[in-house]
Design an enzyme around this catalytic site. Structure first.
Site, short mmCIF file in Angstrom:
data_model
loop_
_atom_site.label_atom_id
_atom_site.label_comp_id
_atom_site.label_asym_id
_atom_site.label_seq_id
_atom_site.Cartn_x
_atom_site.Cartn_y
_atom_site.Cartn_z
N LYS A 1 38.26 37.88 32.62
CA LYS A 1 37.76 37.25 33.86
C LYS A 1 37.10 38.29 34.75
O LYS A 1 35.99 38.10 35.25
CB LYS A 1 38.91 36.61 34.62
N ASN A 2 37.76 39.42 34.94
CA ASN A 2 37.29 40.40 35.92
C ASN A 2 36.14 41.26 35.41
O ASN A 2 35.58 42.05 36.17
CB ASN A 2 38.46 41.25 36.41
N CYS B 1 43.39 36.29 51.54
CA CYS B 1 44.01 35.45 50.50
C CYS B 1 45.51 35.78 50.52
O CYS B 1 45.97 36.62 51.28
CB CYS B 1 43.39 35.71 49.13
N ARG C 1 42.24 41.67 52.09
CA ARG C 1 41.09 41.81 51.17
C ARG C 1 39.79 42.09 51.95
O ARG C 1 38.81 41.35 51.86
CB ARG C 1 40.93 40.55 50.33
N PRO C 2 39.73 43.13 52.76
CA PRO C 2 38.50 43.41 53.51
C PRO C 2 37.35 43.78 52.56
O PRO C 2 37.57 44.10 51.38
CB PRO C 2 38.89 44.60 54.38
N ILE C 3 36.12 43.72 53.09
CA ILE C 3 34.96 44.15 52.29
C ILE C 3 34.19 45.24 53.03
O ILE C 3 32.99 45.47 52.78
CB ILE C 3 34.02 42.96 51.97
N LEU D 1 34.20 48.39 52.78
CA LEU D 1 33.65 49.47 51.92
C LEU D 1 32.40 48.99 51.16
O LEU D 1 31.47 49.75 50.92
CB LEU D 1 34.72 49.96 50.95
N ASP E 1 47.67 43.91 38.83
CA ASP E 1 47.59 42.53 38.31
C ASP E 1 48.67 42.23 37.28
O ASP E 1 48.80 41.08 36.87
CB ASP E 1 46.22 42.25 37.69
N ARG F 1 42.74 29.63 37.35
CA ARG F 1 41.63 30.49 37.79
C ARG F 1 41.45 31.64 36.82
O ARG F 1 40.35 32.13 36.63
CB ARG F 1 41.93 31.03 39.18
C1 EPZ Z 1 39.67 43.45 41.90
O1 EPZ Z 1 39.77 42.94 43.23
C2 EPZ Z 1 40.22 42.36 40.99
N1 EPZ Z 1 39.40 41.16 41.10
C3 EPZ Z 1 41.67 42.06 41.39
O2 EPZ Z 1 42.17 41.10 40.46
C4 EPZ Z 1 42.49 43.34 41.26
O3 EPZ Z 1 43.81 43.09 41.69
C5 EPZ Z 1 41.86 44.44 42.13
O4 EPZ Z 1 40.48 44.63 41.76
C6 EPZ Z 1 42.58 45.77 41.97
O5 EPZ Z 1 42.54 46.16 40.64
C7 EPZ Z 1 38.23 41.10 40.41
O6 EPZ Z 1 37.85 42.03 39.71
C8 EPZ Z 1 37.45 39.83 40.55
P1 EPZ Z 1 39.76 46.33 45.31
P2 EPZ Z 1 39.03 43.73 44.44
O7 EPZ Z 1 38.51 46.30 46.09
O8 EPZ Z 1 37.77 44.30 43.95
C9 EPZ Z 1 41.09 47.67 49.66
C10 EPZ Z 1 43.25 39.14 39.78
O9 EPZ Z 1 44.43 38.78 39.88
N2 EPZ Z 1 39.69 47.47 50.05
O10 EPZ Z 1 39.87 47.29 44.17
O11 EPZ Z 1 38.98 42.80 45.60
C11 EPZ Z 1 41.80 46.37 49.32
O12 EPZ Z 1 42.31 45.76 50.49
C12 EPZ Z 1 42.57 39.82 40.96
O13 EPZ Z 1 42.53 39.00 38.76
C13 EPZ Z 1 39.29 47.81 51.33
O14 EPZ Z 1 40.07 48.27 52.15
O15 EPZ Z 1 40.09 44.87 44.74
C14 EPZ Z 1 42.90 46.83 48.40
O16 EPZ Z 1 43.98 47.31 49.18
C15 EPZ Z 1 43.49 39.90 42.18
N3 EPZ Z 1 37.99 47.62 51.69
C16 EPZ Z 1 42.27 48.02 47.65
O17 EPZ Z 1 41.13 48.39 48.43
C17 EPZ Z 1 37.07 47.11 50.81
O18 EPZ Z 1 35.88 46.98 51.20
C18 EPZ Z 1 41.79 47.69 46.26
O19 EPZ Z 1 40.99 46.53 46.32
C19 EPZ Z 1 37.49 46.76 49.52
C20 EPZ Z 1 38.80 46.95 49.15
#
Ligand code: EPZ
Length: 417
Positions: A22-23, A116, A121-123, A125, A304, A397
């Site tokens: 999926k990812n 969620c 889940r901020p964006i 970065l 995960d 999902r």
């Molecule tokens: C991806 O989410 C995966 N989703 C998640 O899988 C997975 O848990 C996660 O990576 C960590 O491995 C997909 O690939 C679609 P991150 P993502 O950005 O990209 C912080 C599942 O169950 N952060 O690596 O959203 C964030 O809050 C899902 O399949 C910021 O602070 O995760 C977290 O603490 C759940 N600012 C950390 O970074 C940002 O702009 C890692 O998040 C982005 C992230």
């Protein structure tokens, strides 16, 4: 409300195959926006999130066509560059359209995903990275409004390792002027898969899978074809399903090298695992030891699989200390496991799990997010009596027909309405 009913006490044995990841599939599908023409993906999993992504691509003006595990995406001149809240709120990964839209068209309007169950889940970065490449980013009525004449390559250091941020900025940078260097980049296998596809399209990316990714901007890209890598989280979930029932199972069409951290943890706990290039086997076991666990970015133990491993530790001998370092609220499954009789003390980012074999009693429980729902199904496999996992739409999902796969291994599991 859909639910999954599991009757415990059956040992799982036999062979099952993993589906496509999926990812990996989600960013790959958004990458198609970078090149008009027909993109073809093989080993595409049948998942709700894939359907949601195809819905969004169709809204942009693409044509998606599914034939079994083959998914064709025909990208034409787009009729919209806006990702509406109604779609994004259902699937936060829709934010991954931002990079391709800015990189290819110089503009995008994407709804903020919102939080969620597992965290805010901020964006930030993602957006900082786009700004570093020269995009103007405004927030308007809950939408990210982005504009850019022409993105220019630069060096971007992620203060936190972010999978989505690395993917989004990488997709924005492939058509930028000059060279972009991503530092502290995520190293997940899904990043490598995305970089491989982008390079098939004509991009010039090196270093994917390491913390330094270099992208040399090119003037245009073309569509290509790609086999999606196996889902490492589904593979790990299936292995734990065998382990928790004491059974012996083999997961074929998988990539064990992508879950080395889980394999090592299972071995530390006393399980015997045989890993080939595209299949992995766990041998039957009558008892296993509690082990401590800390989640962290790849190649460390994946967040995960934390909930699923916690279910296994409720049946281990001894006490397991589980530390979740990625998301601030990823223990929603703990109280549901406690309802089944598990002996767990949750703290802020640490849960202490005292294992007692055979201690779980079937009960109705509530799924709160994708991986928590898988955890509760696994617990149901060993709980005495019947466990009803409610809100099972979360499971759909990210898992393709999990109940059929578990049933083929000997589980007693039915979906009900
Ligand atoms: C991806 O989410 C995966 N989703 C998640 O899988 C997975 O848990 C996660 O990576 C960590 O491995 C997909 O690939 C679609 P991150 P993502 O950005 O990209 C912080 C599942 O169950 N952060 O690596 O959203 C964030 O809050 C899902 O399949 C910021 O602070 O995760 C977290 O603490 C759940 N600012 C950390 O970074 C940002 O702009 C890692 O998040 C982005 C992230």
């Amino acid at each position: 409300m859909d639910a999954m009913v599991v009757r415990g006490g059956r040992q799982l044995n036999g062979q099952v195959s993993a589906s496509g990841a999926k990812n990996a599939a989600l960013p790959l599908l958004f990458a198609t926006l970078l090149a008009e023409g027909e993109h073809v993906f093989y080993n595409t999993p049948r998942l709700k999130d894939i359907e949601s992504t195809c819905e969004l691509l169709n809204l942009f003006g693409c044509e998606t066509q599914r034939d079994g595990q083959v998914l064709r995406v025909k990208v034409k001149k787009l009729k919209s560059l806006e990702a509406h809240y109604e779609v994004v709120r259902k699937m936060r990964a829709s934010i991954l359209c931002l990079g391709p839209l800015i990189g290819k068209f110089g503009q995008a309007q994407v709804s903020l995903p919102g939080g969620c169950a597992i965290g805010t889940r901020p964006i930030d970065l993602h957006l900082e990275g786009m700004k570093s490449l020269g995009a103007e980013i405004q927030m308007e009525n809950g939408y990210v409004v982005a504009k850019a004449e022409k993105l220019r390559g630069t060096t971007i250091l992620f203060e936190t390792t972010t999978v989505g941020g690395t993917e989004n900025v990488m997709m924005a940078a492939v058509l930028a002027d000059g060279i972009t260097r991503l530092e502290n980049a995520a190293k997940e296998p899904e990043i490598v898969d995305l970089a491989q596809y982008l390079n098939k399209m004509g991009a010039k990316i090196s270093g994917a899978g390491t913390s330094i990714i270099t992208i040399e901007g090119v003037s245009s890209l073309k569509p290509a074809e790609h086999e999606i890598i196996p889902d490492r989280i589904e593979t790990g979930t299936l292995l734990i399903a065998g382990a928790i029932t004491g059974g012996g199972i083999t997961v074929t069409k998988s990539r064990p090298s992508h879950i080395q951290s889980l394999i090592e943890k299972l071995r530390e706990s006393g399980f015997t695992i045989h890993a080939e290039r595209d299949s992995v086997t766990i041998e039957k076991s009558s008892a296993w030891q509690a082990v401590d666990l800390t989640t962290a970015p790849h190649p460390a133990f994946p967040t995960d699989l934390q909930a699923q491993f916690m279910a296994l530790m409720t049946q281990a001998e001894g006490t397991s200390v589980i530390t979740e370092t990625i998301f601030e609220n990823r223990f929603m499954h703990v109280q549901e496991l406690v309802r089944l009789g598990a002996d767990i003390t949750p703290k802020t980012r640490v849960a202490v799990v005292r294992g007692h074999r055979g201690s779980l009693q079937g009960a109705p429980v509530m799924a709160t997010d994708l991986r928590a729902s898988a955890c509760l199904v696994l617990a149901g496999l060993v709980a005495n009596g019947e466990t009803r996992v409610n809100r099972i739409y979360h499971l759909d999902r990210g898992y393709e027909q999990l109940e059929l796969k578990l049933e083929s291994l000997g589980a007693s599991i039915q979906r009900t309405h």
